[in-house]
Design a protein around this motif. Structure first.
Motif, PDB file in Angstrom:
ATOM      1  N   ARG A  86       0.837  -1.211   0.000  1.00 56.49           N
ATOM      2  CA  ARG A  86       0.000   0.000   0.000  1.00 56.49           C
ATOM      3  C   ARG A  86       0.866   1.253   0.000  1.00 56.49           C
ATOM      4  NH1 ARG A  86      -4.537  -2.164   4.274  1.00 56.49           N
ATOM      5  NH2 ARG A  86      -6.015  -2.961   2.704  1.00 56.49           N
ATOM      6  N   ALA A  87       1.962   1.241   0.747  1.00 62.03           N
ATOM      7  CA  ALA A  87       2.868   2.395   0.778  1.00 62.03           C
ATOM      8  C   ALA A  87       3.511   2.604  -0.594  1.00 62.03           C
ATOM      9  CB  ALA A  87       3.944   2.185   1.836  1.00 62.03           C
ATOM     10  N   GLN A  88       3.901   1.497  -1.237  1.00 63.05           N
ATOM     11  CA  GLN A  88       4.487   1.597  -2.577  1.00 63.05           C
ATOM     12  C   GLN A  88       3.469   2.139  -3.576  1.00 63.05           C
ATOM     13  OE1 GLN A  88       5.726  -2.479  -3.108  1.00 63.05           O
ATOM     14  NE2 GLN A  88       7.824  -2.055  -2.481  1.00 63.05           N
ATOM     15  N   ALA A  89       2.255   1.653  -3.487  1.00 61.50           N
ATOM     16  CA  ALA A  89       1.203   2.120  -4.401  1.00 61.50           C
ATOM     17  C   ALA A  89       0.936   3.607  -4.210  1.00 61.50           C
ATOM     18  CB  ALA A  89      -0.075   1.320  -4.183  1.00 61.50           C
ATOM     19  N   LYS A  90       0.966   4.063  -2.973  1.00 60.59           N
ATOM     20  CA  LYS A  90       0.741   5.477  -2.693  1.00 60.59           C
ATOM     21  C   LYS A  90       1.827   6.324  -3.350  1.00 60.59           C
ATOM     22  CE  LYS A  90       0.087   8.742   1.130  1.00 60.59           C
ATOM     23  NZ  LYS A  90       0.045   8.903   2.607  1.00 60.59           N
ATOM     24  N   GLY A  91       3.094   5.852  -3.249  1.00 57.31           N
ATOM     25  CA  GLY A  91       4.185   6.575  -3.882  1.00 57.31           C
ATOM     26  C   GLY A  91       4.065   6.602  -5.397  1.00 57.31           C
ATOM     27  N   LYS A  92       3.674   5.474  -5.982  1.00 57.54           N
ATOM     28  CA  LYS A  92       3.520   5.412  -7.430  1.00 57.54           C
ATOM     29  C   LYS A  92       2.358   6.281  -7.917  1.00 57.54           C
ATOM     30  CE  LYS A  92       6.879   2.578  -8.370  1.00 57.54           C
ATOM     31  NZ  LYS A  92       8.051   3.038  -9.143  1.00 57.54           N
ATOM     32  N   LEU A  93       1.308   6.336  -7.134  1.00 58.66           N
ATOM     33  CA  LEU A  93       0.185   7.206  -7.493  1.00 58.66           C
ATOM     34  C   LEU A  93       0.613   8.670  -7.505  1.00 58.66           C
ATOM     35  CD1 LEU A  93      -2.816   5.560  -5.595  1.00 58.66           C
ATOM     36  CD2 LEU A  93      -2.662   5.960  -8.066  1.00 58.66           C
ATOM     37  N   ALA A  94       1.433   9.052  -6.533  1.00 56.68           N
ATOM     38  CA  ALA A  94       1.927  10.430  -6.489  1.00 56.68           C
ATOM     39  C   ALA A  94       2.801  10.709  -7.713  1.00 56.68           C
ATOM     40  CB  ALA A  94       2.726  10.655  -5.199  1.00 56.68           C
ATOM     41  N   ALA A  95       3.653   9.741  -8.077  1.00 55.50           N
ATOM     42  CA  ALA A  95       4.498   9.900  -9.258  1.00 55.50           C
ATOM     43  C   ALA A  95       3.648  10.004 -10.516  1.00 55.50           C
ATOM     44  CB  ALA A  95       5.469   8.724  -9.367  1.00 55.50           C
ATOM     45  N   LEU A  96       2.570   9.229 -10.588  1.00 49.84           N
ATOM     46  CA  LEU A  96       1.683   9.268 -11.744  1.00 49.84           C
ATOM     47  C   LEU A  96       1.010  10.635 -11.869  1.00 49.84           C
ATOM     48  CD1 LEU A  96       0.173   8.022 -14.097  1.00 49.84           C
ATOM     49  CD2 LEU A  96      -1.432   6.996 -12.471  1.00 49.84           C
ATOM     50  N   ARG A  97       0.542  11.170 -10.750  1.00 43.71           N
ATOM     51  CA  ARG A  97      -0.105  12.498 -10.793  1.00 43.71           C
ATOM     52  C   ARG A  97       0.890  13.571 -11.247  1.00 43.71           C
ATOM     53  NH1 ARG A  97      -2.150  10.609  -5.640  1.00 43.71           N
ATOM     54  NH2 ARG A  97      -4.291   9.836  -5.889  1.00 43.71           N
ATOM     55  N   THR A  98       2.129  13.487 -10.770  1.00 44.84           N
ATOM     56  CA  THR A  98       3.149  14.452 -11.180  1.00 44.84           C
ATOM     57  C   THR A  98       3.418  14.338 -12.681  1.00 44.84           C
ATOM     58  OG1 THR A  98       4.213  14.391  -9.006  1.00 44.84           O
ATOM     59  CG2 THR A  98       5.544  15.173 -10.845  1.00 44.84           C
ATOM     60  N   ALA A  99       3.558  13.106 -13.167  1.00 42.54           N
ATOM     61  CA  ALA A  99       3.795  12.892 -14.601  1.00 42.54           C
ATOM     62  C   ALA A  99       2.621  13.388 -15.436  1.00 42.54           C
ATOM     63  CB  ALA A  99       4.052  11.414 -14.874  1.00 42.54           C
ATOM     64  N   GLN A 100       1.412  13.172 -14.953  1.00 42.22           N
ATOM     65  CA  GLN A 100       0.230  13.635 -15.683  1.00 42.22           C
ATOM     66  C   GLN A 100       0.170  15.158 -15.733  1.00 42.22           C
ATOM     67  OE1 GLN A 100      -2.689  11.455 -13.389  1.00 42.22           O
ATOM     68  NE2 GLN A 100      -3.027   9.983 -15.049  1.00 42.22           N
ATOM     69  N   ASP A 101       0.583  15.807 -14.650  1.00 43.69           N
ATOM     70  CA  ASP A 101       0.621  17.275 -14.632  1.00 43.69           C
ATOM     71  C   ASP A 101       1.632  17.796 -15.653  1.00 43.69           C
ATOM     72  OD1 ASP A 101      -1.310  17.361 -12.666  1.00 43.69           O
ATOM     73  OD2 ASP A 101       0.107  17.645 -11.015  1.00 43.69           O
ATOM     74  N   ARG A 102       2.818  17.164 -15.700  1.00 47.80           N
ATOM     75  CA  ARG A 102       3.831  17.574 -16.676  1.00 47.80           C
ATOM     76  C   ARG A 102       3.319  17.327 -18.095  1.00 47.80           C
ATOM     77  NH1 ARG A 102       7.715  15.063 -13.195  1.00 47.80           N
ATOM     78  NH2 ARG A 102       7.680  13.223 -14.547  1.00 47.80           N
ATOM     79  N   LEU A 103       2.651  16.215 -18.278  1.00 53.29           N
ATOM     80  CA  LEU A 103       2.107  15.868 -19.590  1.00 53.29           C
ATOM     81  C   LEU A 103       1.134  16.945 -20.063  1.00 53.29           C
ATOM     82  CD1 LEU A 103       2.160  13.523 -21.669  1.00 53.29           C
ATOM     83  CD2 LEU A 103       0.156  12.591 -20.504  1.00 53.29           C
ATOM     84  N   ALA A 104       0.251  17.359 -19.182  1.00 49.78           N
ATOM     85  CA  ALA A 104      -0.738  18.383 -19.538  1.00 49.78           C
ATOM     86  C   ALA A 104      -0.062  19.713 -19.867  1.00 49.78           C
ATOM     87  CB  ALA A 104      -1.729  18.562 -18.390  1.00 49.78           C
ATOM     88  N   ALA A 105       0.984  20.056 -19.101  1.00 49.99           N
ATOM     89  CA  ALA A 105       1.682  21.323 -19.329  1.00 49.99           C
ATOM     90  C   ALA A 105       2.393  21.317 -20.684  1.00 49.99           C
ATOM     91  CB  ALA A 105       2.688  21.573 -18.209  1.00 49.99           C
ATOM     92  N   HIS A 106       3.066  20.221 -21.017  1.00 51.51           N
ATOM     93  CA  HIS A 106       3.780  20.147 -22.286  1.00 51.51           C
ATOM     94  C   HIS A 106       2.793  20.078 -23.457  1.00 51.51           C
ATOM     95  CE1 HIS A 106       7.460  19.955 -20.171  1.00 51.51           C
ATOM     96  NE2 HIS A 106       7.349  18.706 -19.769  1.00 51.51           N
ATOM     97  N   LYS A 107       1.673  19.407 -23.250  1.00 51.57           N
ATOM     98  CA  LYS A 107       0.655  19.354 -24.296  1.00 51.57           C
ATOM     99  C   LYS A 107       0.128  20.753 -24.595  1.00 51.57           C
ATOM    100  CE  LYS A 107      -3.737  17.124 -25.487  1.00 51.57           C
ATOM    101  NZ  LYS A 107      -4.755  16.124 -25.065  1.00 51.57           N
ATOM    102  N   GLN A 108      -0.121  21.524 -23.542  1.00 50.50           N
ATOM    103  CA  GLN A 108      -0.602  22.889 -23.719  1.00 50.50           C
ATOM    104  C   GLN A 108       0.436  23.746 -24.430  1.00 50.50           C
ATOM    105  OE1 GLN A 108      -3.696  24.219 -23.050  1.00 50.50           O
ATOM    106  NE2 GLN A 108      -2.836  25.925 -24.202  1.00 50.50           N
ATOM    107  N   ALA A 109       1.717  23.537 -24.101  1.00 50.38           N
ATOM    108  CA  ALA A 109       2.784  24.299 -24.749  1.00 50.38           C
ATOM    109  C   ALA A 109       2.829  24.016 -26.243  1.00 50.38           C
ATOM    110  CB  ALA A 109       4.130  23.970 -24.105  1.00 50.38           C
ATOM    111  N   VAL A 110       2.695  22.738 -26.615  1.00 50.77           N
ATOM    112  CA  VAL A 110       2.683  22.379 -28.037  1.00 50.77           C
ATOM    113  C   VAL A 110       1.500  23.028 -28.733  1.00 50.77           C
ATOM    114  CG1 VAL A 110       2.480  20.493 -29.698  1.00 50.77           C
ATOM    115  CG2 VAL A 110       3.860  20.175 -27.646  1.00 50.77           C
ATOM    116  N   GLN A 111       0.328  22.885 -28.145  1.00 51.11           N
ATOM    117  CA  GLN A 111      -0.880  23.418 -28.772  1.00 51.11           C
ATOM    118  C   GLN A 111      -0.824  24.929 -28.924  1.00 51.11           C
ATOM    119  OE1 GLN A 111      -3.749  21.659 -26.079  1.00 51.11           O
ATOM    120  NE2 GLN A 111      -4.196  19.989 -27.508  1.00 51.11           N
ATOM    121  N   THR A 112      -0.224  25.605 -27.936  1.00 51.22           N
ATOM    122  CA  THR A 112      -0.096  27.062 -28.011  1.00 51.22           C
ATOM    123  C   THR A 112       0.796  27.462 -29.172  1.00 51.22           C
ATOM    124  OG1 THR A 112      -0.448  27.334 -25.630  1.00 51.22           O
ATOM    125  CG2 THR A 112       0.698  29.113 -26.779  1.00 51.22           C
ATOM    126  N   LYS A 113       1.947  26.820 -29.307  1.00 54.16           N
ATOM    127  CA  LYS A 113       2.869  27.154 -30.393  1.00 54.16           C
ATOM    128  C   LYS A 113       2.237  26.873 -31.760  1.00 54.16           C
ATOM    129  CE  LYS A 113       6.183  28.402 -27.674  1.00 54.16           C
ATOM    130  NZ  LYS A 113       6.509  29.855 -27.547  1.00 54.16           N
TER     131      LYS A 113
END
Length: 347
Positions: A147-174
């Protein structure tokens, strides 16, 4: 039409269509300025695309890790329930005989933390009871760790998803900015712009036939492959794959089979040859043996710009196959058209 003639024609058209007959309209960018700015925006979009590709790869890995841990947790929970059933059966037997052990009551009724702190009481039980409680304790500890490992991986997934959204927006803006600039051109100017862009890849006789396949209809006509020998059968297979992709559209984030971005094309080409490459240009440059520009052989990956933001597949005679930018098709081009940053030979 030569580049100079094309520039003159665009400038001539701009003097009438962009500034108007009365001269009162606010000055707009010339076609040459539009082209220069669109080129910059495409390059910036490609850098953001590369970052998007990296973030997507991380998000996919994190999502897979979370799913694996969730499946593992389900299996461990089933084992925990089995262990509890065993302990419960022992307790029921003792209850029926009127001799239920206090330790069994503790295992069944207390929180896992309290039980683990007082697990030494297991020594008071018989061998069978002790083994059952040992299994129960091990499963409880294992579940807590998972459960502790899953919690850490979920946090990593949310961080990666946030970066993904930011880079996607940057591409679309350009890309939106580039489309807005191109929309300022008249139909004639846009046609001249597109012809000028296509002529970039026809700078040498070896690349000239590429224009015949740089469209959505994907003509079956192909320019002859270079006679330069590939360093391996796998390199030859990668070149053959890229050759078959001529005419397919550039789509940012795409890895095939019907569209590609630049690193998606090189990754797919070498995957077809049985070699797994990383997803992004800045990781692909470290995949294999570095080679100098003078040592290039067909199948080598060639990289451009100081930020390692573009990659193509070398095919010999100073030419490469690459996915250039949005709105363009996979094509043959001279490697001299962009600032060379390095090359690597996958194996």
């Amino acid at each position: 039409m030569s580049r100079a003639a094309c520039t003159l024609a665009l400038a001539s058209a701009a003097s009438v269509s962009l500034f108007g007959e009365t001269g009162q309209a606010e000055p707009r960018l010339t076609p040459e300025q539009v082209k220069a700015q669109v080129d910059v925006l495409y390059r910036q979009a490609e850098q953001a695309t590369d970052q998007y590709d990296g973030a997507k790869e991380q998000a996919d890995k994190a999502r897979s890790a979370v799913e694996d841990l969730q499946n593992e947790l389900a299996r461990k929970t089933a084992r925990l329930n089995t262990a509890r059933d065993t302990v419960g059966s022992l307790a029921a037997a003792q209850y029926r005989s009127g001799t239920i052990d206090a330790t069994l009551q503790l295992a069944l009724n207390s929180s896992p933390g309290t039980y683990l702190e007082r697990v030494s009481l297991v020594d008071r039980l018989g061998d069978r009871q002790a083994q059952a409680l040992d299994r129960l304790t091990a499963e409880q500890r294992s579940i807590a760790k998972t459960r502790a490992q899953a919690k850490g991986k979920l946090a990593a997934l949310r961080t990666a998803q946030d970066r993904l959204a930011a880079h996607k927006q940057a591409v679309q803006t350009k890309l939106s900015q580039a489309r807005a600039l191109l929309a300022q051109l008249t139909a004639a100017q846009r046609a001249a712009f597109d012809a000028s862009d296509a002529s970039d890849d026809a700078a040498s006789p070896a690349a000239a036939p590429a224009a015949a396949v740089a469209d959505t209809t994907r003509s079956t006509t192909r320019p002859p492959l270079s006679a330069a020998p590939a360093p391996s059968a796998r390199a030859a297979a990668a070149v053959a794959f890229a050759y078959r992709a001529l005419g397919l559209p550039y789509v940012w984030g795409a890895t095939g089979p019907s569209s590609f971005d630049c690193s998606g094309l090189t990754q797919a080409a070498w995957r077809a040859a049985g070699v797994s490459l990383p997803r992004t240009t800045y990781t692909q440059i470290n995949a294999g043996t570095r080679v100098s520009e003078s040592q290039l052989r067909p199948g080598d990956l060639v990289f451009f710009y100081s930020g390692i933001s573009h990659v193509g597949l070398y095919i010999g005679n100073g030419q490469m196959i690459h996915a250039p930018h949005p709105g363009a098709a996979v094509r043959i081009a001279p490697i001299s058209e962009m600032p060379f940053a390095g090359a690597t030979r996958p194996s």
